[in-house]
Motif scaffolding. Structure first.
Motif, mmCIF file in Angstrom:
data_model
loop_
_atom_site.group_PDB
_atom_site.id
_atom_site.type_symbol
_atom_site.label_atom_id
_atom_site.label_comp_id
_atom_site.label_asym_id
_atom_site.label_seq_id
_atom_site.Cartn_x
_atom_site.Cartn_y
_atom_site.Cartn_z
ATOM 1 N N GLY A 199 0.651 -1.145 -0.065
ATOM 2 C CA GLY A 199 0.150 0.319 0.223
ATOM 3 C C GLY A 199 0.866 1.390 0.456
ATOM 4 N N HIS A 200 0.368 2.232 0.224
ATOM 5 C CA HIS A 200 1.162 3.877 -0.742
ATOM 6 C C HIS A 200 0.278 4.745 0.690
ATOM 7 C CE1 HIS A 200 1.958 1.316 -4.815
ATOM 8 N NE2 HIS A 200 2.914 1.934 -3.696
ATOM 9 N N MET A 201 1.995 5.688 0.769
ATOM 10 C CA MET A 201 1.528 6.659 1.849
ATOM 11 C C MET A 201 2.112 7.811 1.434
ATOM 12 S SD MET A 201 2.149 5.653 5.782
ATOM 13 C CE MET A 201 3.757 6.018 6.339
ATOM 14 N N ASP A 202 1.054 8.695 1.846
ATOM 15 C CA ASP A 202 1.879 9.788 1.876
ATOM 16 C C ASP A 202 2.443 10.422 3.244
ATOM 17 O OD1 ASP A 202 0.156 10.772 -0.577
ATOM 18 O OD2 ASP A 202 1.990 10.175 -1.051
ATOM 19 N N TYR A 203 3.852 11.201 3.337
ATOM 20 C CA TYR A 203 4.476 11.706 4.668
ATOM 21 C C TYR A 203 5.202 13.002 4.142
ATOM 22 C CZ TYR A 203 6.322 11.551 8.793
ATOM 23 O OH TYR A 203 7.016 12.116 9.732
ATOM 24 N N ARG A 204 5.221 13.814 4.481
ATOM 25 C CA ARG A 204 6.078 15.045 3.895
ATOM 26 C C ARG A 204 6.268 14.663 2.809
ATOM 27 N NH1 ARG A 204 11.893 15.358 7.524
ATOM 28 N NH2 ARG A 204 10.901 14.295 9.492
ATOM 29 N N TYR A 205 5.060 14.854 1.948
ATOM 30 C CA TYR A 205 5.339 15.102 0.545
ATOM 31 C C TYR A 205 6.180 13.674 0.147
ATOM 32 C CZ TYR A 205 4.434 19.389 2.610
ATOM 33 O OH TYR A 205 3.870 20.774 3.279
ATOM 34 N N LEU A 206 6.187 13.672 0.636
ATOM 35 C CA LEU A 206 6.976 11.742 -0.301
ATOM 36 C C LEU A 206 5.614 10.888 0.019
ATOM 37 C CD1 LEU A 206 10.391 11.994 1.165
ATOM 38 C CD2 LEU A 206 9.737 12.361 -1.698
ATOM 39 N N ARG A 207 6.046 10.239 -1.184
ATOM 40 C CA ARG A 207 5.892 8.842 -1.016
ATOM 41 C C ARG A 207 6.405 7.697 -0.627
ATOM 42 N NH1 ARG A 207 1.480 9.270 -4.678
ATOM 43 N NH2 ARG A 207 0.538 8.817 -3.355
ATOM 44 N N TRP A 208 6.026 6.648 -0.011
ATOM 45 C CA TRP A 208 5.805 5.709 1.223
ATOM 46 C C TRP A 208 5.450 4.448 0.756
ATOM 47 C CZ3 TRP A 208 9.664 6.132 5.276
ATOM 48 C CH2 TRP A 208 10.298 7.610 4.593
#
Lengths: 630, 327
Positions: A199-208
């Motif tokens: 799955g993908h999530m966003d944190y600090r304007y980056l994709r994780w």
């Protein structure tokens, strides 16, 4: 591209050969033609098989060329040996088919009859198909591999990743469901998740990437089954932050001690990876509610600089803390700095230590302006921003929105944007603006800068006038020009006078222009002398010569009929001879010319044709030619 | 390096991206068993079962329509396949029916058991054996031997040899080219082209044959040692032409046969069973003496040939003492 079954493959290729190659051949054709016909079929079939098998071989990934994570995963799922063998068999089959085709084409060159060539072609095709029939199991296996491979999650091994691991049923899938948009199945029984999910999530304007693994049980590596091995593969190859999920409430069916055992057993896999221990299901049981020895476990972990975070995927507390949004300057130094930040820090560190960073660093330049004097220049934050920030904290009442107004007025509400206009005169806000004025569209003439432009123009004009641009220059002309000008003026005046006079004189109505009539010599001479022209050599003038010449030609004409009509003579000037006399020197020539003319017209006249181009046939089927028996 | 400001580090972390940027989309892609998962969560369509039932019942009609309307080669292939299917179906049905019915069991009666009214008729089996022996003797006298193909069609010279014209005006016609498959030995070198009368093209030279063992029913690809006899003409034998019915020697060391004395057999005769020029390969059947046909008298007909390395056990078969294989 689908891998076909053996039977399908053979059917398709043979029917393709039948459709796409010529089908008609006869015994009596020349032998080279017959040979070519059958050779073509053999080669066509070989080509098709070869192409398809090559496509299969190239489309499947080579285990040596892909990322080791995927190579290992494929080994776990499909067994590297079996996979390589299957592809090897396909390769061998392809080479065998090529050889068969080559041999039979060579043999067909000696075919001396259609029957023999046909039998050879039949034998060739049969052999190729038999080779393929033997590959049945390989093709089936490869089709299954392809189907499974296409459904594997697309995990990027190089990007930022969070890896979840732990016993089955501790809450890894619930965590990933909370944090990303992945929809992983969550069920009360163990091994619900049977493969890797991403799955993908966003944190600090980056994709994780967040990778969910199947649960791992505590037994040695050799005894692990395929499902657990996938989790181990992910742990081994992905450079990710590891979140080891534990269940202090022991609802997963394993005690905390067992979980700790597993943790210690797979500890070597966590080397060089930021590690966080997530104590899940804290809504059921908090760490503080645990027994002494269990609490000690968590305390030990904390002392080892492994942050322990309590979360609950049910109530969502602590889930954000795992990522964290709160920035702090010394976040790297703190031991409970959560997963994402630590992973980021670690990644940056490795990049700095690596070689590629210099390329980037050399191009980056953070410019700090050097102080030019001692004046303090603090950052300027406008009041509005400060107030807004304060408002955010204090939660002051905002200004009345249109929406609120709408709610109040209900049905009576009318959207009136004119009240926001910024005009010089506030009273004019609600005025009606005309659209058309005196036949012109007002909108075409609207220019917001019009006043300014007008002012500028006026200023310019003033300057120009002062500079004297609009005064005409009379000194530039010399005497001759002025004389000519005055003369021209006189001529113009005279002309106008003449026109007026003639208009008065005109009692006859419309008349022929002067050039239409023949001008008499005397009149011409008189007028020219009036104007002041020198008429002394009038006998040598061109019109006199012309008059003399024309008279000589006209005297020789005898026939009246061929004399041009008087109107024509009047319109022609005397200087031009008529066309049937121009270019002819003497009577003899004239006679000859006339004779030629008559000759050429004779046939036409006999056939009653109007001219050379008249091809009309009066009688298409003359009776005297077509009557009678045939 | 450690003295880098935080701003710079942030820059680095966002700027240095990995080379392979995978296509990451905001919507989650279907992963693993998404179809089954969807089924589990949302169940079937409301009309799913009805549609399925109706589709299955329509299948029979569609199949028959297809079978009736198909034409051409496609139809032939389809009908052949369908015929095979139907035979299988009938067999299984019959098998199922057999379970229900009772049938006579032939195995229960032992051999030699004779009904009462035939008790006195003995000696029938013996007579059969005797007549077999008489037949064998007759064959020996005639010089006929047991080979898989006793009679073959004779190949005339016009069939086997093609006339090649040579000379300045293409008038000379003394050269011949072999149009059938042939075998030349290992150390074969051509005569100088000006003098060679028989041309054996390289494309038609074969070294291996597919030899079937008649009792094992297994086929091996064995190298040919030589052509023993071509039934059409001794000329063909010397040339090495292989046609249908030719007896060839093959290297059987692959099979690992051993004589009673402990010696390894490495050469055996085989007879060619197909037309190699039409099929592009030589299929042969190994000539062995089966125990059923062997009898005491037949041993005299065998001739043992000695080979260089070992006393090999070979069978030589001659169709007739004279020539001319066809009769």
């Amino acid at each position: 591209m689908v891998v076909p079954t053996a039977k399908e493959f053979i059917d398709v290729t043979l029917s393709k050969t039948q459709r796409k190659t010529p089908t008609v051949i006869h015994k009596h054709y020349q032998i080279h033609r017959i040979r070519h016909f059958y050779m073509r079929k053999v080669k066509f079939t070989q080509q098709n098989y070869h192409d398809r098998l090559t496509q299969i071989l190239t489309d499947f990934p080579k285990l040596d060329d892909i990322h080791p994570f995927y190579a290992d995963l494929m080994n776990v799922l499909y067994d590297k040996d079996h996979y390589k063998l299957a592809l090897g068999q396909i390769n061998i089959a392809r080479n065998l088919i090529d050889n068969v085709a080559k041999d039979y084409v060579r043999l067909m060159k000696y075919g001396d009859s259609m029957y023999r060539c046909k039998q050879l072609k039949r034998a060739a095709l049969g052999r190729m198909c038999t080779i393929l029939k033997r590959q049945k199991s390989s093709l089936e296996y490869l089709e299954q591999v392809r189907q499974h491979l296409s459904r594997l999650p697309s995990i990027d091994p190089n990007t930022r990743t969070l890896l979840l691991c732990g016993y089955p049923n501790v809450g890894k899938s619930s965590f990933i469901n909370k944090v990303t948009r992945a929809d992983v199945d969550v069920q009360p029984y163990a091994f619900t998740t049977k493969s890797l999910f991403v799955g993908h999530m966003d944190y600090r304007y980056l994709r994780w990437q967040v990778v969910d693994t199947p649960g791992i049980l505590d037994h040695p590596l050799e005894e692990r089954n395929t499902i657990e091995m996938q989790a181990i593969t992910a742990l081994a190859h992905l450079r990710a932050a590891v979140l080891y999920v534990m269940d202090p409430s022991e609802q997963c069916g394993h005690t905390l001690q067992e979980q700790l055992e597993l943790f210690n057993n797979i500890r070597p896999l966590f080397a060089n990876k930021p590690l966080i221990v997530v104590a899940n299901k804290c809504d059921v049981k908090k760490i503080s509610e645990l027994s002494e020895e269990n609490q000690k476990i968590f305390a030990d972990l904390s002392t080892e600089e492994i942050p322990v975070i309590e979360t609950s995927t049910l109530t969502e507390e602590g889930v954000i803390k795992v990522k964290t949004e709160v920035r702090s300057d010394s976040r790297r130094a703190r031991s409970d700095a959560p997963a994402c930040d630590r992973l980021l820090a670690q990644r940056v560190n490795t990049k700095i230590k690596g070689k590629k960073v210099h390329d980037v660093l050399n191009r980056l330049h953070l410019a700090m302006p050097s102080k030019r004097d001692e004046k303090e220049r603090p950052p300027f934050i406008p009041e509005g921003a400060l107030n807004r920030r304060k408002a955010m904290e204090v939660d002051t009442p905002k200004r009345k929105l249109e929406r609120d107004l709408e709610m109040e007025l209900g049905d009576d509400y009318v959207l009136d944007l004119q009240k926001y206009w910024d005009l010089m005169n506030e009273d004019e806000k609600n005025d009606k603006i005309p659209e058309v004025w005196e036949g012109h569209n007002v909108a075409d003439y609207i220019d917001p800068d019009i006043m300014r432009k007008l002012e500028e123009l006026e200023k310019e004009e003033e300057l120009k006038e002062r500079a004297g641009e609009y005064e005409s220059d009379e000194e530039s002309e010399d005497e001759e020009m002025q004389e000519i000008r005055s003369l021209a003026k006189q001529i113009r005046e005279k002309k106008q006078l003449l026109v007026l006079e003639s208009k008065e004189k005109d009692v006859h109505g419309p008349r022929m222009p002067r050039t239409a009539t023949k001008v008499e010599k005397k009149k011409l001479e008189k007028e020219m002398s009036n104007l002041g022209l020198d008429m002394n050599d009038k006998n040598d003038s061109h019109y006199a010569l012309q008059a003399r010449r024309s008279r000589s030609v006209t005297r020789k004409r005898k026939r009246e009929a061929s004399a041009p009509p008087t109107s024509k003579t009047r319109s022609q000037s005397a200087s031009r001879p008529p066309r049937d006399q121009s270019g002819l020197r003497d009577v003899k020539m004239v006679k000859k010319a006339k004779k030629m003319m008559k000759n050429s017209q004779r046939d036409m006249n006999r056939q009653a044709r109007k001219g050379e181009s008249d091809r009309h046939v009066f009688d298409l089927k003359p009776k005297h030619l077509l009557s009678g028996k045939r | 390096m450690s003295g880098l400001s935080t701003a710079r580090r942030d820059l680095i972390s966002s700027v240095t991206v990995s080379k392979k940027v995978y296509d990451v989309i905001t919507i989650s892609r279907p992963q693993n068993e998404h179809i089954e998962l969807h089924r589990k969560r949302h169940g079937y369509r409301l009309d799913h079962h009805e549609r399925k039932r109706k589709k299955e019942s329509r299948e029979a009609h569609e199949r028959s329509h297809k079978a009736r309307k198909m034409i051409g080669l496609k139809a032939k292939l389809y009908h052949k396949q369908r015929h095979a299917e139907k035979i299988q179906m009938k067999k299984t049905i019959k098998m199922h029916e057999q379970r229900k019915t009772k049938q006579k069991d032939d195995d229960k009666t032992p051999e030699g058991a004779v009904p009462a009214y035939l008790l006195d008729r003995e000696g029938q089996s013996r007579a059969k054996v005797l007549s077999n022996m008489i037949k064998q003797k007759r064959k020996e006298k005639a010089g006929k031997w047991e080979v898989p193909l006793p009679k073959v069609r004779a190949q005339g010279e016009t069939e086997v040899l093609k006339v090649i014209r040579t000379g300045k005006r293409q008038k000379k016609a003394w050269k011949r080219m072999v149009t059938k498959v042939c075998f030349v030995g290992d150390g074969f070198t051509r005569k100088p082209p000006k003098y060679e009368r028989f041309i054996r093209p390289m494309g038609l030279r074969f070294k291996k044959a597919h030899v079937t063992h008649p009792e094992l029913k297994a086929t091996f690809c064995l190298p040919i040692l030589g052509v023993k006899k071509n039934p059409s003409s001794p000329l063909y034998t010397t040339l090495g032409v292989i046609t249908k019915g030719t007896v060839i020697e093959v290297n059987v060391s692959e099979l690992g046969l051993v004589t009673q004395g402990g010696k390894v057999i490495w050469g055996k005769y085989a007879q060619v069973t197909n037309n190699p020029e039409n099929d592009g390969c030589i299929n042969a059947v190994l000539l062995i003496i089966s125990l059923a046909t062997m009898s005491a008298t037949s041993w005299f007909g065998l001739r043992f040939l000695a080979f260089i390395s070992a006393m090999a056990h070979l069978t030589t078969c001659v169709f007739s003492k004279g020539r001319k294989g066809t009769k």
